[in-house]
Design a protein around this motif. Structure first.
Motif, short mmCIF file in Angstrom:
data_model
loop_
_atom_site.label_atom_id
_atom_site.label_comp_id
_atom_site.label_asym_id
_atom_site.label_seq_id
_atom_site.Cartn_x
_atom_site.Cartn_y
_atom_site.Cartn_z
N ASP A 36 43.73 51.51 40.41
CA ASP A 36 42.19 51.31 40.98
C ASP A 36 41.62 52.68 40.73
O ASP A 36 40.65 53.04 40.39
N ASP A 79 33.54 39.17 42.91
CA ASP A 79 33.88 38.72 41.35
C ASP A 79 34.58 37.51 41.48
O ASP A 79 34.81 36.90 42.78
N ASN A 98 36.79 47.37 39.09
CA ASN A 98 37.44 46.40 39.99
C ASN A 98 38.34 46.92 40.75
O ASN A 98 38.99 48.13 40.76
N ARG A 112 43.82 48.60 30.33
CA ARG A 112 44.76 47.81 29.60
C ARG A 112 46.06 48.65 29.26
O ARG A 112 45.74 49.91 29.67
N GLU A 130 30.57 32.39 26.09
CA GLU A 130 31.45 32.50 24.70
C GLU A 130 30.50 31.79 23.59
O GLU A 130 30.76 31.92 22.31
N SER A 162 41.14 46.20 43.74
CA SER A 162 41.85 44.90 44.69
C SER A 162 41.74 45.03 46.05
O SER A 162 41.46 46.08 46.58
N TYR A 202 32.50 37.10 25.49
CA TYR A 202 32.49 37.35 24.11
C TYR A 202 31.72 37.09 23.15
O TYR A 202 31.49 37.85 22.19
N LYS A 204 34.15 32.50 35.22
CA LYS A 204 34.14 31.81 34.14
C LYS A 204 34.37 30.44 33.98
O LYS A 204 33.93 29.68 32.96
P1 C2E Z 1 37.63 40.07 36.14
O1 C2E Z 1 37.41 41.34 36.87
O2 C2E Z 1 36.97 38.84 36.22
O3 C2E Z 1 37.59 40.47 34.40
C1 C2E Z 1 36.55 39.68 33.59
C2 C2E Z 1 37.86 39.18 32.58
O4 C2E Z 1 37.15 38.03 31.59
C3 C2E Z 1 38.47 40.23 31.67
O5 C2E Z 1 39.75 39.88 31.60
C4 C2E Z 1 37.76 39.99 30.37
O6 C2E Z 1 38.05 40.31 29.31
C5 C2E Z 1 37.63 38.40 30.33
N1 C2E Z 1 36.56 37.92 29.67
C6 C2E Z 1 35.47 38.41 28.94
N2 C2E Z 1 34.58 37.68 28.59
C7 C2E Z 1 35.38 36.53 28.23
C8 C2E Z 1 35.15 35.28 27.79
O7 C2E Z 1 33.85 35.23 27.09
N3 C2E Z 1 35.95 34.38 27.90
C9 C2E Z 1 37.02 34.57 28.34
N4 C2E Z 1 37.98 33.62 28.30
N5 C2E Z 1 37.36 35.91 29.13
C10 C2E Z 1 36.37 36.47 28.93
P2 C2E Z 1 40.95 41.10 31.39
O8 C2E Z 1 40.55 42.35 30.96
O9 C2E Z 1 42.13 40.45 30.84
O10 C2E Z 1 41.06 41.12 33.04
C11 C2E Z 1 41.83 40.22 33.89
C12 C2E Z 1 41.49 40.44 35.13
O11 C2E Z 1 42.26 41.57 35.49
C13 C2E Z 1 40.00 40.95 35.79
O12 C2E Z 1 39.30 40.04 35.79
C14 C2E Z 1 40.34 41.70 36.94
O13 C2E Z 1 40.42 40.82 37.91
C15 C2E Z 1 41.82 42.35 36.68
N6 C2E Z 1 41.87 43.75 36.32
C16 C2E Z 1 41.35 44.29 35.04
N7 C2E Z 1 40.99 45.56 35.20
C17 C2E Z 1 41.37 46.08 36.58
C18 C2E Z 1 41.24 47.17 37.48
O14 C2E Z 1 41.27 48.17 36.72
N8 C2E Z 1 41.63 46.93 38.86
C19 C2E Z 1 42.10 45.89 39.23
N9 C2E Z 1 42.11 45.73 40.50
N10 C2E Z 1 41.85 44.52 38.37
C20 C2E Z 1 41.81 44.68 37.33
#
Ligand code: C2E
Ligand code: MG
Ligand code: MG
Length: 293
Positions: free
Chosen positions: A105, A194, A132, A77, A254, A134, A273, A218
């Motif tokens: 990362d 993923d 994660n 975040r 969800e 990339s 969630y 998802k």
């Molecule tokens: P991701 O790795 O597929 O992570 C899952 C995303 O789905 C997370 O979004 C999470 O908050 C969200 N999520 C979890 N449960 C639910 C649910 O019930 N419903 C819905 N609609 N969403 C849910 P987030 O945290 O916003 O991250 C989005 C993407 O950003 C991640 O998808 C990942 O691809 C990337 N990301 C996040 N942190 C990192 C990181 O440290 N490094 C890299 N390279 N990518 C990251």
């Protein structure tokens, strides 16, 4: 051009239901704001890292059978002093383009190694955590060396760390990429694919890729509420994975009905969630990793 619009659609949350004609004026304004935001993000990113504006959240993954937490996923975040709370959909794709994602990362990975080492020392219950990575990160030439440095700095059993790589990152992955994944597994990391099913190469990737875990994108579960087809696809991914000895996580759980469906078809893990939202690391530890006694 088109790519500029697509990037803005995603960043502004328009991805699925844009009607450009209808919203042209509104969108034009938004697009200019987004161009401005991009500049600010790129101007601030280095300072943000040293100012510790990037925070690590953890979302629990639940074992479907026992309905309890068994592992976590680290999610970054950005709480910016100047720009406020910036969502990953805005900064991750930008960082993937400008290369800064490698720093993010490694920041997350290093923090998780450090955290796991502390947890193990504190003698609490410890669950594995996935991070994660990339495509740009794993493809960068110094990746394995830098990984080695982190492992030496914070020596922990690697069974506690999983690397999540998106399916799209694997697309067009040549033999070098396959060798890299094999090397990571030989080192002791487990690998999760993923957003499985969101790209176009899902099944062929399984034929050649050494992976331990599939994370079903998802979208499938979201559509499963109304689409028998999506339910069938999820069910068959789960069955096929069982035969291949691959663990399955379904993302985006969800509702209770969705969790019941996953239990019925024998899916291993649920993330979403309904089970638990991403939370600050300290909250995750307080809630799930209590020190016994
Ligand atoms: P991701 O790795 O597929 O992570 C899952 C995303 O789905 C997370 O979004 C999470 O908050 C969200 N999520 C979890 N449960 C639910 C649910 O019930 N419903 C819905 N609609 N969403 C849910 P987030 O945290 O916003 O991250 C989005 C993407 O950003 C991640 O998808 C990942 O691809 C990337 N990301 C996040 N942190 C990192 C990181 O440290 N490094 C890299 N390279 N990518 C990251
Ligand atoms: Mg992930
Ligand atoms: Mg995902």
């Amino acid at each position: 051009g088109r790519a500029v619009f697509e990037e803005a659609f995603t960043a502004l949350g328009y991805a699925k239901n844009i009607s450009p004609g209808h919203q042209a004026v509104f969108f034009d304004k938004k697009l200019r704001m987004w161009e401005e935001q991009k500049k600010n993000i790129e101007k601030n990113m280095f300072r943000a890292l040293s100012n510790e504006e990037f925070k690590i959240y953890v979302q629990p993954k639940y074992a479907v059978a026992g309905n309890d937490c068994r592992s976590g996923e680290a999610l970054v975040r950005w709480v910016s002093g100047d720009l406020g709370f910036i969502i990953p959909e805005q900064f991750i794709p930008l960082f993937e383009k400008n290369g800064f994602i490698v720093e993010i990362d490694f920041f997350v990975l290093t923090s998780i190694f450090k955290t796991l080492q502390r947890q193990l020392r504190e003698n609490r219950r410890v669950y594995p955590i996935s991070v994660n990575q990339s495509r740009a990160t794993v493809a960068y030439p110094g990746y394995l060396e830098r990984l080695q440095t982190v492992m030496e700095q914070y020596p922990i059993p690697l069974e506690y760390v999983q690397l999540e790589i998106t399916e799209s990152a694997m697309e067009g992955g040549g033999p070098e990429f396959l060798r890299l994944l094999a090397a990571l597994r030989n080192m002791g990391f487990s690998i999760a694919l993923d957003d499985f099913g969101s790209g176009y190469s899902s099944l062929s990737s399984l034929r050649s890729l050494p992976v331990d875990t599939l994370k079903i994108d998802k979208e499938f579960l979201r559509e499963s509420d109304t689409s028998e087809r999506s339910r069938t696809i999820i069910k068959n991914i789960v069955n096929m994975s069982k035969d291949l000895g691959i663990t399955v996580v379904c993302e985006g759980v969800e509702t209770e009905d969705q969790l019941l469906f996953l239990a019925k078809i024998g899916c291993d893990y649920a993330q979403g969630y309904y089970c638990a939202k991403p939370m600050p690391l300290s909250e995750y530890e307080g809630e799930y990793l209590r020190i016994p006694g």
